[in-house]
Design a protein around this motif. Structure first.
Motif, PDB file in Angstrom:
ATOM      1  N   ARG A  30       0.839  -1.197   0.000  1.00 29.18           N
ATOM      2  CA  ARG A  30       0.000   0.000   0.000  1.00 29.18           C
ATOM      3  C   ARG A  30       0.879   1.255   0.000  1.00 29.18           C
ATOM      4  NH1 ARG A  30      -4.121  -1.676   4.773  1.00 29.18           N
ATOM      5  NH2 ARG A  30      -2.140  -1.631   5.880  1.00 29.18           N
ATOM      6  N   ASP A  31       2.137   1.069  -0.413  1.00 31.27           N
ATOM      7  CA  ASP A  31       3.130   2.153  -0.471  1.00 31.27           C
ATOM      8  C   ASP A  31       3.271   2.883   0.867  1.00 31.27           C
ATOM      9  OD1 ASP A  31       3.548   1.423  -3.094  1.00 31.27           O
ATOM     10  OD2 ASP A  31       2.229   2.967  -3.896  1.00 31.27           O
ATOM     11  N   HIS A  32       3.135   2.109   1.952  1.00 30.24           N
ATOM     12  CA  HIS A  32       3.229   2.676   3.306  1.00 30.24           C
ATOM     13  C   HIS A  32       3.773   1.582   4.227  1.00 30.24           C
ATOM     14  CE1 HIS A  32       2.094   5.564   6.444  1.00 30.24           C
ATOM     15  NE2 HIS A  32       1.775   4.507   7.168  1.00 30.24           N
ATOM     16  N   VAL A  33       5.096   1.515   4.321  1.00 30.44           N
ATOM     17  CA  VAL A  33       5.752   0.461   5.097  1.00 30.44           C
ATOM     18  C   VAL A  33       6.498   1.122   6.248  1.00 30.44           C
ATOM     19  CG1 VAL A  33       7.403  -1.438   5.011  1.00 30.44           C
ATOM     20  CG2 VAL A  33       5.927  -0.982   3.041  1.00 30.44           C
ATOM     21  N   ARG A  34       6.008   0.917   7.473  1.00 26.38           N
ATOM     22  CA  ARG A  34       6.571   1.544   8.662  1.00 26.38           C
ATOM     23  C   ARG A  34       6.966   0.483   9.690  1.00 26.38           C
ATOM     24  NH1 ARG A  34       6.286   5.001   5.291  1.00 26.38           N
ATOM     25  NH2 ARG A  34       5.387   7.078   5.533  1.00 26.38           N
ATOM     26  N   PRO A  35       8.149  -0.104   9.536  1.00 25.29           N
ATOM     27  CA  PRO A  35       8.604  -1.105  10.508  1.00 25.29           C
ATOM     28  C   PRO A  35       9.015  -0.445  11.825  1.00 25.29           C
ATOM     29  CG  PRO A  35      10.333  -0.638   8.933  1.00 25.29           C
ATOM     30  CD  PRO A  35       9.119   0.128   8.473  1.00 25.29           C
ATOM     31  N   HIS A  36       9.137  -1.246  12.868  1.00 22.53           N
ATOM     32  CA  HIS A  36       9.543  -0.781  14.202  1.00 22.53           C
ATOM     33  C   HIS A  36      10.834  -1.485  14.599  1.00 22.53           C
ATOM     34  CE1 HIS A  36       5.836   1.324  15.608  1.00 22.53           C
ATOM     35  NE2 HIS A  36       5.349   0.675  14.562  1.00 22.53           N
TER      36      HIS A  36
END
Length: 174
Positions: free
Chosen positions: A135-141
């Motif tokens: 979804r063109d939104h990759v926010r890993p932690h």
């Protein structure tokens, strides 16, 4: 939030109130400061008498952050050594611009600095050939010094990142 290969970390206090606002600020600062590809940029929720979303930058070379510190201080930002916590949410990371579209997990891990993908509700590691619609939104932690993306099952046996790129605020229609 210190990536093993990036021992220099700078915390940036902001007035950002939401994650999307902090994401935009971090991306604008990365361009304005001409940050090199290897810099990690994270958001951190600060829960004190002034709740906000702070930022951190981590780099392998101290001169990169020294220059950023000088320029951010000149703009009025409050700067500190170190991140706000060890569990930063990565917005800028090597290969983030290549974590787009629908990819297999093997492709995702090969293209960017993400170390691992976990699936909510399942203890097993997903198969490397599982498709992820980014979804063109990759926010890993950051978890234990590793960059981990939390994903969840989606239609057709695919996965999507847990964080929605356009979340609906709670009670938005009340």
């Amino acid at each position: 939030m210190t990536p093993p290969a990036a021992p220099y970390v700078l915390g940036i206090d902001t007035d950002a109130r939401t994650l999307p606002e902090a994401d935009r600020l971090l991306q604008v600062l990365a361009v304005e400061l001409a940050l090199p590809e290897g810099v990690f940029g994270c958001t951190h929720l600060v829960r004190d008498d002034r709740p906000r979303v702070a930022l951190s930058l981590a780099a392998e070379a101290e001169p990169v952050l020294r220059t950023a510190r000088d320029r951010l201080t000149a703009r009025g930002y409050r700067i500190r050594d170190g991140a706000w916590d060890e569990a930063g949410r990565a917005v800028l990371y090597p290969g983030a611009d290549r974590a787009t579209g629908t990819l297999t997990l093997a492709e995702l891990l090969a293209r960017c600095a993400i170390d691992r993908v976990t699936v909510l509700g399942t203890p097993e590691a997903p198969s490397p050939d599982t498709l992820l619609d980014t979804r063109d939104h990759v926010r890993p932690h950051w978890q234990d010094g590793r960059l981990v993306l939390a994903a969840m099952p989606a239609a057709g046996g695919t996965l999507v990142p847990f964080e929605d790129p356009a979340p609906t605020p709670c009670c938005a229609d009340h």
